[in-house]
Design an enzyme around this catalytic site. Structure first.
Site, PDB file in Angstrom:
ATOM      1  N   ALA A 123      -6.167  -2.625  -3.474  1.00 18.34           N
ATOM      2  CA  ALA A 123      -5.924  -3.389  -4.698  1.00 18.34           C
ATOM      3  C   ALA A 123      -4.428  -3.569  -4.942  1.00 18.34           C
ATOM      4  CB  ALA A 123      -6.565  -2.678  -5.882  1.00 18.34           C
TER       5      ALA A 123
ATOM      6  N   LEU B 272      -4.754   1.643  -4.033  1.00 18.90           N
ATOM      7  CA  LEU B 272      -3.750   0.583  -4.166  1.00 18.90           C
ATOM      8  C   LEU B 272      -3.128   0.234  -2.816  1.00 18.90           C
ATOM      9  CD1 LEU B 272      -1.869   1.588  -7.450  1.00 18.90           C
ATOM     10  CD2 LEU B 272      -3.521  -0.272  -7.144  1.00 18.90           C
ATOM     11  N   CYS B 273      -2.960  -1.049  -2.601  1.00 19.94           N
ATOM     12  CA  CYS B 273      -2.377  -1.536  -1.347  1.00 19.94           C
ATOM     13  C   CYS B 273      -1.001  -0.938  -1.088  1.00 19.94           C
ATOM     14  CB  CYS B 273      -2.292  -3.064  -1.411  1.00 19.94           C
ATOM     15  SG  CYS B 273      -1.329  -3.822  -0.079  1.00 19.94           S
ATOM     16  N   PHE B 274      -0.179  -0.822  -2.142  1.00 17.57           N
ATOM     17  CA  PHE B 274       1.193  -0.385  -1.936  1.00 17.57           C
ATOM     18  C   PHE B 274       1.327   1.123  -1.764  1.00 17.57           C
ATOM     19  CE2 PHE B 274       1.991  -4.709  -2.880  1.00 17.57           C
ATOM     20  CZ  PHE B 274       3.211  -4.995  -2.298  1.00 17.57           C
TER      21      PHE B 274
ATOM     22  N   LYS C 265       7.375   0.665   0.204  1.00 19.85           N
ATOM     23  CA  LYS C 265       6.774  -0.620   0.563  1.00 19.85           C
ATOM     24  C   LYS C 265       7.060  -1.632  -0.534  1.00 19.85           C
ATOM     25  CE  LYS C 265       2.191  -2.551   1.698  1.00 19.85           C
ATOM     26  NZ  LYS C 265       0.785  -2.181   1.991  1.00 19.85           N
TER      27      LYS C 265
END
Length: 221
Positions: free
Chosen positions: A57, A117-119, A133
């Site tokens: 996400a 979370l993607c990050f 990132k």
């Protein structure tokens, strides 16, 4: 993004967009479950959409979202991995010119893939700054056409304060007209002519897709 992917399939056009969100919004990866939101109260109340690509996400707050779509006949459609490198290298060059020493992550920590979370996840093609990132991208292929979109964090969000952006990591970073420079750099790095922005037909298709898609919660963009 889905609407321009469908247009590329039908018309063979290439698209490039750079945009912001009208309010903080969470985009779920295609395979993520909305129930996972309950684990973090800072995210649970955010308007939520589901994007076409996989991965973790993303909190879309103080960031830039880009998307590009190439049709099946484009030279990079044969090896979509090249598209990651071409677009990310263009972003590296723009940020370096403004004093941000961004680089590719390289070897990634595969143990981080389980984060919501993607990050908080890692991929070798990520762009990082001081080990943080700041740009991650994902793809979706359909009938040979490729959609690639990603998020460039500019400043930390109060909904994810542990994830700093470029302006947090580079004091005094000047982001004035950064969007124009990013569009120019990405367009210049990719072969072919782009359709920039949108069209009435694509806007209407996007509205129809939004009306008929099943989402956890809706968000006006």
């Amino acid at each position: 993004d889905e609407a321009i992917l469908l247009d590329a399939i039908e018309s063979g056009r290439t698209w490039l967009r750079l945009y912001r969100w009208s309010r903080p919004t969470l985009s779920l990866g295609y395979f993520q479950k909305p129930d996972d939101l309950s684990d973090d109260p800072r995210l649970a109340h955010l308007p939520t959409v589901r994007r076409l690509s996989g991965g973790g996400a993303i909190v879309h707050d103080d960031e830039w979202t880009y998307s590009c779509v190439i049709p099946s006949g484009h030279e990079h459609a044969r090896d979509p991995v090249v598209l990651y490198h071409v677009v990310h290298e263009a972003v590296v060059a723009v940020l370096a010119g403004r004093g941000a020493a961004v680089r590719f992550r390289g070897e990634a920590d595969r143990g981080a893939d389980g984060h919501f979370l993607c990050f908080s996840r890692g991929d070798e093609r990520d762009l990082v700054l001081d080990e943080h990132k700041i740009l991650g991208s994902a793809q979706r292929r359909r009938k040979g056409a490729v959609l690639q979109h990603g998020s460039l964090l500019m400043r930390r969000s109060r909904h994810a304060p542990h994830l700093p952006g470029v302006c947090d990591l580079v004091p005094g970073f000047d982001d004035d007209r950064l969007d124009e420079e990013l569009v120019s750099a990405i367009a210049g790095a990719l072969p072919g002519r782009f359709v920039a922005g949108s069209s009435a037909a694509v806007d209407e298709r996007a509205r129809l897709l939004a009306d008929t898609s099943r989402k956890p919660r809706s968000s006006m963009l």
